[in-house]
Every structure is written in structure tokens, then in C-alpha cells.
Design a protein around this motif. Structure first.
Motif, PDB file in Angstrom:
ATOM      1  N   ASN A  29       0.856  -1.185   0.000  1.00 51.85           N
ATOM      2  CA  ASN A  29       0.000   0.000   0.000  1.00 51.85           C
ATOM      3  C   ASN A  29       0.892   1.234   0.000  1.00 51.85           C
ATOM      4  O   ASN A  29       2.022   1.163   0.486  1.00 51.85           O
ATOM      5  N   PRO A  30       0.388   2.369  -0.501  1.00 49.44           N
ATOM      6  CA  PRO A  30       1.163   3.599  -0.329  1.00 49.44           C
ATOM      7  C   PRO A  30       1.377   3.832   1.167  1.00 49.44           C
ATOM      8  O   PRO A  30       0.485   3.544   1.975  1.00 49.44           O
ATOM      9  N   SER A  31       2.535   4.312   1.546  1.00 46.95           N
ATOM     10  CA  SER A  31       2.906   4.501   2.948  1.00 46.95           C
ATOM     11  C   SER A  31       1.808   5.253   3.710  1.00 46.95           C
ATOM     12  O   SER A  31       1.297   6.272   3.238  1.00 46.95           O
ATOM     13  N   GLY A  32       1.417   4.720   4.869  1.00 48.77           N
ATOM     14  CA  GLY A  32       0.432   5.388   5.724  1.00 48.77           C
ATOM     15  C   GLY A  32      -1.012   5.041   5.413  1.00 48.77           C
ATOM     16  O   GLY A  32      -1.906   5.385   6.170  1.00 48.77           O
ATOM     17  N   LYS A  33      -1.237   4.368   4.290  1.00 46.33           N
ATOM     18  CA  LYS A  33      -2.621   4.048   3.902  1.00 46.33           C
ATOM     19  C   LYS A  33      -3.007   2.646   4.376  1.00 46.33           C
ATOM     20  O   LYS A  33      -2.209   1.939   4.971  1.00 46.33           O
ATOM     21  N   ILE A  34      -4.237   2.247   4.037  1.00 46.73           N
ATOM     22  CA  ILE A  34      -4.771   0.957   4.497  1.00 46.73           C
ATOM     23  C   ILE A  34      -4.065  -0.191   3.774  1.00 46.73           C
ATOM     24  O   ILE A  34      -3.879  -0.152   2.563  1.00 46.73           O
ATOM     25  N   SER A  35      -3.709  -1.230   4.527  1.00 49.51           N
ATOM     26  CA  SER A  35      -3.029  -2.383   3.931  1.00 49.51           C
ATOM     27  C   SER A  35      -3.983  -3.150   3.011  1.00 49.51           C
ATOM     28  O   SER A  35      -5.188  -3.184   3.250  1.00 49.51           O
ATOM     29  N   PRO A  36      -3.423  -3.786   1.966  1.00 49.83           N
ATOM     30  CA  PRO A  36      -4.253  -4.474   0.972  1.00 49.83           C
ATOM     31  C   PRO A  36      -4.512  -5.936   1.314  1.00 49.83           C
ATOM     32  O   PRO A  36      -3.586  -6.685   1.614  1.00 49.83           O
ATOM     33  N   THR A  37      -5.777  -6.353   1.229  1.00 52.44           N
ATOM     34  CA  THR A  37      -6.098  -7.762   1.452  1.00 52.44           C
ATOM     35  C   THR A  37      -6.711  -8.406   0.208  1.00 52.44           C
ATOM     36  O   THR A  37      -7.123  -9.549   0.250  1.00 52.44           O
ATOM     37  N   LEU A  38      -6.763  -7.638  -0.887  1.00 51.25           N
ATOM     38  CA  LEU A  38      -7.231  -8.158  -2.176  1.00 51.25           C
ATOM     39  C   LEU A  38      -6.319  -7.588  -3.263  1.00 51.25           C
ATOM     40  O   LEU A  38      -5.787  -6.479  -3.105  1.00 51.25           O
ATOM     41  N   PRO A  39      -6.153  -8.300  -4.396  1.00 48.46           N
ATOM     42  CA  PRO A  39      -5.309  -7.760  -5.477  1.00 48.46           C
ATOM     43  C   PRO A  39      -5.790  -6.391  -5.960  1.00 48.46           C
ATOM     44  O   PRO A  39      -4.975  -5.525  -6.304  1.00 48.46           O
ATOM     45  N   GLU A  40      -7.122  -6.178  -5.951  1.00 45.38           N
ATOM     46  CA  GLU A  40      -7.649  -4.875  -6.411  1.00 45.38           C
ATOM     47  C   GLU A  40      -7.161  -3.736  -5.519  1.00 45.38           C
ATOM     48  O   GLU A  40      -6.964  -2.611  -5.990  1.00 45.38           O
ATOM     49  N   HIS A  41      -7.007  -4.002  -4.217  1.00 45.39           N
ATOM     50  CA  HIS A  41      -6.498  -2.954  -3.319  1.00 45.39           C
ATOM     51  C   HIS A  41      -5.087  -2.540  -3.735  1.00 45.39           C
ATOM     52  O   HIS A  41      -4.735  -1.356  -3.683  1.00 45.39           O
ATOM     53  N   VAL A  42      -4.269  -3.522  -4.132  1.00 48.01           N
ATOM     54  CA  VAL A  42      -2.896  -3.219  -4.544  1.00 48.01           C
ATOM     55  C   VAL A  42      -2.929  -2.355  -5.809  1.00 48.01           C
ATOM     56  O   VAL A  42      -2.237  -1.325  -5.900  1.00 48.01           O
ATOM     57  N   LEU A  43      -3.761  -2.770  -6.763  1.00 49.77           N
ATOM     58  CA  LEU A  43      -3.828  -2.022  -8.027  1.00 49.77           C
ATOM     59  C   LEU A  43      -4.354  -0.608  -7.787  1.00 49.77           C
ATOM     60  O   LEU A  43      -3.861   0.348  -8.385  1.00 49.77           O
ATOM     61  N   ASP A  44      -5.341  -0.458  -6.895  1.00 50.81           N
ATOM     62  CA  ASP A  44      -5.887   0.880  -6.600  1.00 50.81           C
ATOM     63  C   ASP A  44      -4.783   1.820  -6.139  1.00 50.81           C
ATOM     64  O   ASP A  44      -4.751   2.983  -6.519  1.00 50.81           O
TER      65      ASP A  44
END
Ligand code: TXA
Ligand code: MG
Length: 319
Positions: free
Chosen positions: A146-161
Motif C-alpha cells: 500500500n502507499p505509505s500510511g494508507k490501508i493495507s491491501p487484502t485483495l489484489p484490487e487494493h494493490v492495483l488501486d
């Protein structure tokens, strides 16, 4: 919108080989783990590791966790000890990170440790992470993707976002089962809890038959026993208010157990379910444009300690 699904790699044998070859070419590939998605790069390659910091906008003094396919590899990198042996036997592969003295000839990029003389290591349990690390055959540095300080990703879409323009690919392993980052235990002085996470501290204390000293990790990876101001992290776009039994009309209420809420982290009051849902719900609320989020009380037992830690940081004052 461009077709970001092109960046997703199938988690089969040829997909894992492709991801490993991107790592060999100094690229960044996000990998699924049982905790959260990690943004991986070859931990021995300065250029590749520098790209992790750049992609996340992470301060270069905040060290990274190295991921290994098996515990045997750990002994080449760090000075192993009895406590490490006991915890690795009990919890690896799994959501536990151990911080141990770094061997000077380990070949790990100094950017990974941010110049410290200790190294954080973990053997993840997710079968796709294991397949990727085995295909690569070396240590992979991976902070949460995730971008530093933001919510951690638990789905591939979160990473892409958050990172699609700054990384080469994401290996699609679906939803992360644990949903919270690993527990971090320091084993360089006495055993010390540096971050609550996917393995409850009680389980670690029972295995070692000692009490963990509890310290708080700062953004520099320093352990401090008397933390000053809590730093904002895991921050959603909206404001967060904690331990709320009845929400205000303008708030979205994140419920737990009998406190129903607008959406419920676990109607049955199950901590593992709440942990697995927490970051996904926060991402969903961001996507819906939620301005104000109120969260029901979560008991401070088992995984509840890690859930409350993440919530407190998400609610901390921001710059
Ligand atoms: O579950 C996890 O641990 C995930 C997945 C991807 O493995 N990774 C993760 O990494 O949460 P990250 O970078 O978001 O958090 C790593 C934490 C940071 O707080 C960092 O300061 C700390 O580990 N850390 C890393 N190396 C350290 C060291 N040598 N001493 C103390 N803290 C360290
Ligand atoms: Mg993180």
C-alpha cells in the motif's frame, strides 16, 4: 480506465516463474500472503529495494521484512537462537516475523535494514507465497503493498488501486485469510513484542514460557517502551472514532457482535472473522466516499489486540 487486470498474474507454476523472473530483473511484484499483500523485490538488490521505497513513498529509514520459502534459509541470514527455534517450530510458516541479529555477510541490501544490525524475517504460510519464494529461490523484501500510511491491501484490487502505476505486476491469490499483518517479535535482547498481529502474544508467551516485554515500533523501526504520539497509519479518507456504541446520524457505523452497525465486522463476535474483514471494509468505505466512520468496541483479547492497534493508528491525528 486502462485495463489493470493485465497486471494480474495467475498463481500457477508458469505465473510464479514469470513473477520470479521480474524479481530477477530488479522489478516489483506484489505477492499474496496469509496476512496482507506484500510488495516484493529481491532483498539482495539495492536498486530493486530502492524501488520499493520509491513506489510506496516510504521513508528510507523504515526497514523491511524479508520473506523466505523455509526456515532453513533463515540461518544463513541471521544469528539464530533457541527462542527463534522454538517460535519457528511453533508458528512458521505463518503470520509471525522474528527480528534477529543480521549476519554481516548475509548479502542483504543495507536498504532493507535501513542500516540497522538486525533483520526482520518471516516464512509465510500462503501456498502462493510459498510457490513464489521457492520459484525465486532467494530472500524477498516485502512491506505491505500500500502507499505509505494508507490501508493495507487484502485483495489484489487494493494493490492495483494504490500502486498500479509504480509496480510491474500483482500475483492474484484472492483474499488474504488472516487480514492483519504479522506479529513482530524482537529476539535480539530479551523476547519483545514489537507489533501485535496475526499470532496473539499469549500464544507466543505460552510457547516460550516467558513474558514478552512490550514495545512500540516507530516509523524508523526503533523499539520504544514509552511511545510518544501515536503516528497516523492505515488511514482511511474519512475520520475514525473508536469504541462507539451508538453512532451519530452522519457516521457509518462499523459494528461488531451484538452492536449491529451499518456493516458488521463479525456478527458472531469472532475475532478471526473481524480481522479478515477489517481492512477490506475500510477499503470499501473509502471507495464509497465515507466521510465519518464510527467503530464499535472490540475486546482486547487474542487478535482483538492487533485489531485495536490498527484501529488506534487509523484514528490517530493526521498531518
Ligand atoms: O504481515 C506482514 O508482516 C506483511 C506481509 C507482507 O508480510 N508485511 C508488513 O510489512 O507488514 P511492513 O513494512 O508494512 O511492516 C514492517 C514493520 C515496520 O513497522 C518496520 O519498522 C518493522 O516491521 N521492521 C522491519 N525490520 C525491522 C527491524 N530490523 N527492527 C525492528 N523493526 C523492523
Ligand atoms: Mg505496512
Amino acid at each position: 480506465m486502462s485495463d489493470l487486470t493485465k497486471m494480474l498474474i495467475n498463481p500457477d507454476l508458469s505465473g510464479c516463474e514469470r513473477a520470479a523472473s521480474i524479481w530477477r530483473d530488479s522489478g516489483l511484484v506484489a505477492m499474496p500472503t496469509e496476512t496482507v499483500y506484500g510488495l516484493g523485490a529481491d532483498a539482495r538488490n539495492d536498486r530493486a529495494v530502492a524501488r520499493i521505497y520509491e513506489a510506496k513513498g516510504r521513508p528510507s529509514f523504515n526497514p523491511l521484512i524479508v520473506h523466505l520459502a523455509d526456515a532453513a534459509m533463515a540461518r544463513d541470514l541471521v544469528h539464530w537462537n533457541d527462542h527463534a527455534e522454538q517460535l519457528a517450530n511453533a508458528f512458521w510458516p505463518g503470520p509471525l516475523t522474528l527480528v534477529l541479529p543480521l549476519k554481516p555477510d548475509a548479502g542483504i541490501s543495507p536498504l532493507v535494514t535501513a542500516g540497522k544490525d538486525t533483520l526482520a524475517i518471516r516464512v509465510p504460510q500462503h501456498p502462493v507465497a510459498h510457490a513464489l519464494l521457492s520459484a525465486f529461490g532467494g530472500p524477498v523484501a516485502a512491506p505491505s503493498a500500500n502507499p505509505s500510511g494508507k490501508i493495507s491491501p487484502t485483495l489484489p484490487e487494493h494493490v492495483l488501486d494504490g500502486l498500479s502505476e509504480r509496480i510491474q505486476a500483482v500475483v492474484d491469490g484472492g483474499a488474504c485469510g488472516v487480514g492483519l499483518e504479522s506479529t513482530i517479535v524482537g529476539l535480539f535482547d530479551g523476547p519483545c513484542l514489537l507489533r501485535p498481529g496475526g499470532v496473539p502474544a499469549e500464544a507466543i508467551e505460552a510457547t516460550l514460557d516467558v513474558s514478552l516485554t512490550k514495545e512500540t515500533i516507530t516509523e524508523t523501526g526503533e523499539a520504544v517502551s514509552a511511545p510518544g504520539q501515536l503516528l497516523s497509519h492505515y488511514a482511511p479518507k474519512g475520520t475514525m472514532r473508536l469504541n462507539v456504541i451508538e453512532a451519530e446520524p452522519h457516521e457509518v457505523h462499523l459494528g461488531f457482535g451484538d452492536i449491529e452497525g451499518t456493516m458488521n465486522l463479525s456478527p458472531a463476535g469472532d475475532m478471526a472473522e473481524a480481522a479478515a474483514n477489517l481492512f477490506r471494509f475500510m477499503h470499501d468505505l473509502d471507495a464509497q466516499g465515507a466521510q465519518a466512520i464510527a467503530v464499535a468496541p472490540i475486546p482486547m483479547t487474542g487478535l482483538g489486540v492487533a485489531i485495536n492497534d490498527r484501529l488506534a493508528r487509523a484514528a490517530a491525528p493526521r498531518d
